[in-house]
Write an enzyme that holds these catalytic residues in place. Structure first.
Site, short mmCIF file in Angstrom:
data_model
loop_
_atom_site.label_atom_id
_atom_site.label_comp_id
_atom_site.label_asym_id
_atom_site.label_seq_id
_atom_site.Cartn_x
_atom_site.Cartn_y
_atom_site.Cartn_z
CE LYS A 140 -4.46 0.84 0.20
NZ LYS A 140 -5.51 -0.02 -0.36
P1 NAD Z 1 -13.03 7.32 -3.45
O1 NAD Z 1 -12.03 8.39 -3.14
O2 NAD Z 1 -13.38 7.07 -4.89
O3 NAD Z 1 -14.41 7.64 -2.70
C1 NAD Z 1 -14.49 7.82 -1.33
C2 NAD Z 1 -15.93 8.24 -1.02
O4 NAD Z 1 -16.09 8.30 0.41
C3 NAD Z 1 -16.31 9.62 -1.55
O5 NAD Z 1 -17.65 9.58 -1.99
C4 NAD Z 1 -16.21 10.50 -0.31
O6 NAD Z 1 -17.03 11.66 -0.39
C5 NAD Z 1 -16.70 9.54 0.74
N1 NAD Z 1 -16.36 9.89 2.11
C6 NAD Z 1 -15.18 10.33 2.61
N2 NAD Z 1 -15.30 10.54 3.94
C7 NAD Z 1 -16.56 10.21 4.27
C8 NAD Z 1 -17.30 10.19 5.48
N3 NAD Z 1 -16.73 10.57 6.61
N4 NAD Z 1 -18.58 9.78 5.45
C9 NAD Z 1 -19.17 9.40 4.30
N5 NAD Z 1 -18.53 9.37 3.12
C10 NAD Z 1 -17.25 9.78 3.12
O7 NAD Z 1 -12.50 6.00 -2.73
P2 NAD Z 1 -12.85 4.48 -3.09
O8 NAD Z 1 -11.87 4.00 -4.11
O9 NAD Z 1 -14.30 4.36 -3.35
O10 NAD Z 1 -12.46 3.74 -1.72
C11 NAD Z 1 -13.35 3.69 -0.62
C12 NAD Z 1 -12.86 2.64 0.37
O11 NAD Z 1 -12.76 1.37 -0.28
C13 NAD Z 1 -11.47 2.88 0.97
O12 NAD Z 1 -11.48 2.35 2.28
C14 NAD Z 1 -10.55 2.05 0.07
O13 NAD Z 1 -9.36 1.70 0.73
C15 NAD Z 1 -11.45 0.85 -0.15
N6 NAD Z 1 -11.13 0.06 -1.34
C16 NAD Z 1 -11.12 0.62 -2.59
C17 NAD Z 1 -10.87 -0.18 -3.69
C18 NAD Z 1 -10.93 0.36 -5.10
O14 NAD Z 1 -10.80 -0.46 -6.05
N7 NAD Z 1 -11.18 1.64 -5.31
C19 NAD Z 1 -10.56 -1.54 -3.52
C20 NAD Z 1 -10.58 -2.08 -2.23
C21 NAD Z 1 -10.87 -1.26 -1.16
#
Ligand code: NAD
Length: 408
Positions: free
Chosen positions: A97
């Protein structure tokens, strides 16, 4: 959180002390300064981190995050979780990461590009298709991956698409990668619904987050006929007992950037939303949002952990005692992204392109098999689902380490 979870599982597995220590600590922790020229002519120095948990079963694989809260401890925990996730899905990867402590929403595209390229240059001695393959995470996207690939390829003197995954399709990204994580969250939630005998058309869901994971979780669940009654992002939360039109919301967000102000739903308190009644609660935003003070009040039947670490260890203990909630652990629930990243890496190495149908079908086969494996291991050993998933993963890594032996 990651270390306390590991210790608990290592105790259960009775891992010998030597293997336990080798499994617990990251192989490499790299911190670099990333100086860039801001648009106003000033110079700013950012801090970037990359943690490579293990290279025992292959190159490390994991996202790169741009967020103000990024720090080396968080990155190390996320790398450890990635390690278990890759092992659980039996992908030939270790976990990694990375992140840069910055606020991408306050940076121009030019600044983001300069920061990404400079970070990639600082990382060149430590990355490669057989060493460390990055992917998007919070605050980064396929454009970020394109800049990393271009910087690495320019340095190598030839195109190296397998250096990153989550690339644009036009640069040998994989069909299906953008929606893979959210699609996986929704697909596993639908399997959980069928285990509980609930029909998709009569089910309701609440989703926290409307970024990559939250959006595609919502889109796929809606395509199954599940009603999305609550959804939130960093700007606020929306509620409609009749169901929120996800496609209309998506169009609204592409114009307004955030969900707040969407006219066809009521605005509610985002924290209170998490404890409202629903069939599927999918936290798909940030870590630690379900904690000791709200875990006992969750009113869902399925907790689909789309985000990494959305529940604290205290909350896990509370949820594990509740037999009214079927919890899908994060290392399984959000593994769609890394699984399709693996498919992308394989396609790039082979110079091959699969169709979206092939990719999604291979993804669903792998997720379904792993879901059943986690359920049956949990039943056999009378373990909570999260521990079951981690125990399968940790014993896979421990076996690989002990079979490879200790050098020299
Ligand atoms: P992203 O940046 O695309 O979206 C994050 C979202 O969360 C946004 O809509 C933001 O406004 C919202 N957010 C932030 N703080 C918040 C809060 N306090 N309350 C409510 N909403 C809030 O990120 P993502 O890629 O969707 O990742 C989200 C989670 O999933 C993270 O924990 C990431 O590590 C995990 N993840 C992502 C992937 C991937 O392929 N993108 C894969 C595995 C895990």
């Amino acid at each position: 959180m990651a270390v306390s979870q590991f210790d608990r599982v290592a105790d259960f597995l009775k891992l010998p002390a030597d293997i336990r220590e080798r499994c617990k600590w990251p192989k490499r922790i790299i911190t670099v300064t990333v100086p860039i020229r801001r648009d106003d002519g000033t110079t700013e120095v950012f801090f970037g981190h990359r943690v490579q948990h293990h290279l025992t079963r292959g190159p490390v694989k994991g996202g790169l995050r741009y967020h103000p809260d990024v720090n080396v401890g968080e990155v190390a925990a996320l790398a450890m979780w990635m390690n278990w996730k890759c092992a659980l899905l039996d992908l030939p990867f270790g976990g990694g990461k990375g992140g840069i402590s910055c606020n991408p929403s306050e940076m121009s595209d030019g600044e983001l590009e300069r920061m990404t390229r400079r970070f990639t240059m600082e990382m060149i001695p430590f990355i490669g298709p057989e060493i460390d393959v990055m992917a998007p995470d919070m605050g980064t996207n396929e454009q970020t991956m394109a800049w990393i690939m271009d910087t690495y390829s320019t340095h190598s003197g030839h195109l190296v698409p397998s250096i990153v995954t989550g690339k644009p399709i036009s640069l040998q990204g994989s069909a299906g990668r953008t929606r893979a994580t959210g699609h996986g969250v929704a697909f596993l939630s639908s399997i959980a619904l069928s285990k509980l005998g609930i029909k998709e058309e009569s089910a309701t869901a609440i989703i926290q987050g409307f970024g990559n994971v939250g959006l595609y979780t919502a889109v796929t669940l809606a395509s199954y006929g599940v009603k999305i009654i609550g959804i939130s992002d960093a700007s606020g939360a929306l509620w409609s007992q009749d169901g929120i039109d996800i496609h209309a919301l998506r169009a609204y967000v592409s114009d307004h950037k955030v969900i707040s102000g969407f006219p066809a739903a009521e605005s509610i308190d985002p924290n209170e939303m998490l404890t409202r009644k629903c069939d599927i609660l999918a936290p798909c935003a940030v870590g630690g949002v379900i904690h000791a003070s709200n875990a006992g009040r969750l009113d869902c039947k399925i907790l689909a952990k789309g985000a990494n670490g959305p529940t604290t260890p205290d909350a896990d203990l509370i949820i594990e005692k509740r037999d009214d909630i079927l919890m899908i652990p994060d290392i399984l629930c959000n593994a769609g992204g890394v699984t399709v990243s693996y498919f992308e890496w394989v396609q790039n190495l082979q110079r091959f392109q699969w169709t979206e149908k092939e990719v999604i079908s291979k993804l669903e086969t792998k997720l379904h098999a792993t879901f059943e494996q986690v359920m049956s291991y949990a039943a056999k050993h009378k373990l909570p689902k999260r521990m079951s998933a981690q125990a399968i993963a940790i014993s896979t890594v421990a076996n690989a380490k002990s079979t490879r032996g200790l050098f020299p």
